[in-house]
Design a protein around this motif. Sequence first.
Motif, PDB file in Angstrom:
ATOM      1  N   SER A   3      34.941  10.721 -29.949  1.00 44.20           N
ATOM      2  CA  SER A   3      33.897  11.730 -29.764  1.00 44.20           C
ATOM      3  C   SER A   3      34.476  13.133 -29.768  1.00 44.20           C
ATOM      4  N   ALA A   4      33.702  14.080 -30.336  1.00 40.58           N
ATOM      5  CA  ALA A   4      34.093  15.493 -30.303  1.00 40.58           C
ATOM      6  C   ALA A   4      33.875  16.073 -28.917  1.00 40.58           C
ATOM      7  N   LYS A   5      33.058  15.380 -28.099  1.00 36.28           N
ATOM      8  CA  LYS A   5      32.831  15.824 -26.732  1.00 36.28           C
ATOM      9  C   LYS A   5      33.897  15.206 -25.832  1.00 36.28           C
ATOM     10  N   SER A   6      34.571  16.030 -25.077  1.00 32.91           N
ATOM     11  CA  SER A   6      35.696  15.538 -24.288  1.00 32.91           C
ATOM     12  C   SER A   6      35.468  15.662 -22.782  1.00 32.91           C
ATOM     13  N   GLU A   7      34.224  15.871 -22.365  1.00 33.76           N
ATOM     14  CA  GLU A   7      33.955  16.011 -20.939  1.00 33.76           C
ATOM     15  C   GLU A   7      34.374  14.752 -20.188  1.00 33.76           C
ATOM     16  N   ASN A   8      34.938  14.958 -19.001  1.00 33.28           N
ATOM     17  CA  ASN A   8      35.432  13.835 -18.213  1.00 33.28           C
ATOM     18  C   ASN A   8      34.315  12.856 -17.851  1.00 33.28           C
ATOM     19  N   ALA A  13      33.577   0.105 -22.441  1.00 33.41           N
ATOM     20  CA  ALA A  13      34.383   0.430 -23.621  1.00 33.41           C
ATOM     21  C   ALA A  13      35.866   0.211 -23.304  1.00 33.41           C
ATOM     22  N   ASP A  14      36.639  -0.129 -24.322  1.00 34.63           N
ATOM     23  CA  ASP A  14      38.063  -0.401 -24.100  1.00 34.63           C
ATOM     24  C   ASP A  14      38.910   0.858 -24.078  1.00 34.63           C
ATOM     25  N   ASP A  15      38.426   1.926 -24.725  1.00 34.39           N
ATOM     26  CA  ASP A  15      39.165   3.195 -24.698  1.00 34.39           C
ATOM     27  C   ASP A  15      38.263   4.309 -25.208  1.00 34.39           C
ATOM     28  N   PHE A  16      38.736   5.541 -25.041  1.00 28.28           N
ATOM     29  CA  PHE A  16      37.972   6.724 -25.438  1.00 28.28           C
ATOM     30  C   PHE A  16      38.964   7.766 -25.942  1.00 28.28           C
ATOM     31  N   LEU A  17      38.785   8.213 -27.179  1.00 30.77           N
ATOM     32  CA  LEU A  17      39.643   9.250 -27.748  1.00 30.77           C
ATOM     33  C   LEU A  17      38.791  10.455 -28.119  1.00 30.77           C
TER      34      LEU A  17
END
Length: 357
Positions: free
Chosen positions: A83-88, A99-103
């Motif tokens: 995702s282009a959104k990186s909010e915590n 989900a298994d991961d988030f980049l």
Amino acid sequence: MKNKILFVDDDLNVRETITELLVYKDYDVRTASNGQVALEVLEYWIPDLILCDIIMPIMDGNVLHDIIKDNHSLSSIPFIFLSAKSENFLMRKCLLDGADDFLSKPFEIDELLKVIKTKIERFEKIKMAHNNLFSGNKKSFLHEINTPLNGILGFTNVLINNEVNLEDSEIQEVYECLKISAERLNRTMQNIIIYQNLKNNKLEFRVTSNSEILKIFLNVKEKLLHNYKNQKTRISFEVDTASIKINENYLHFILFELIDNAFKFSGNGKKIVIRGKCHSDEYYELIIKDFGIGFSEDELKKIGAGQQFNREQNEQQGLGLGLFLCKFIIKHTKGVFSIVSNINKGTSIKLFLPVNN
């Protein structure tokens, strides 16, 4: 064998760039522009990992992930959000949702490749440790193995212990029961073998395959009516002859599973209507309609390998594989599968099967 990755993103440039990289790294890659297209791909192609954007038109990544989580045959596949959104809070929500991961975009290529490698390796270990579709559904699995097996052993003992005392008609009846139990066990094991081959990407689909649908249908009908005694009048059929671009064994499997389901889920002598005719130069249309218990819209969305509905209430036999495998085979042979159902009104399945011209 190459590991398979499904990459879902609405940005064409991103899809092409990442796909080129993954193919270069020797991955087998399929792409989709949104969640709905991804679901269509997943009907005939099962990946080892899913990379997915969040914000997309038609169906976004969160909705796709929710659907996959509820699908027994897909839920264990590693799912990585991009995702282009990186909010915590967004990252936390995705991970808490399973989900298994988030980049976050933009990400380092090395980081992406490392995450993919790690998740696929873990998934491979899980598959090796639980290389059985029914590891989470042992009760149903054991029931479907033990019931016909006990029938075979029981009827065999009847013959051995009472051979002198049995009338010829009684011996014939025992033989019939033995055959039914053996065929049920064989069907269960064959479905498991087909599914395992599907998971291991070993099912063969040859473009030169052809089958005469009327001949296969009449063979299936005869076998089913042998199992469903005195129910010949339940089937109303009008099936035109045509050459179908599907292996005979696959077409037999599809017809047997779908028509058998129509019998099982529409008792009390209710009619089963089967109509088949050439729809166009490219497709043959086959409709199988029953007037039984039907399924809800939510249940239809969850059709997958091992998925059953109200097993105890409906005294349902089988492992929930048939419908899933039928959909997979039809999609993989460039056919079309659709199902419409209403609770207590019945189910209508429509197939468009490719024809040989």
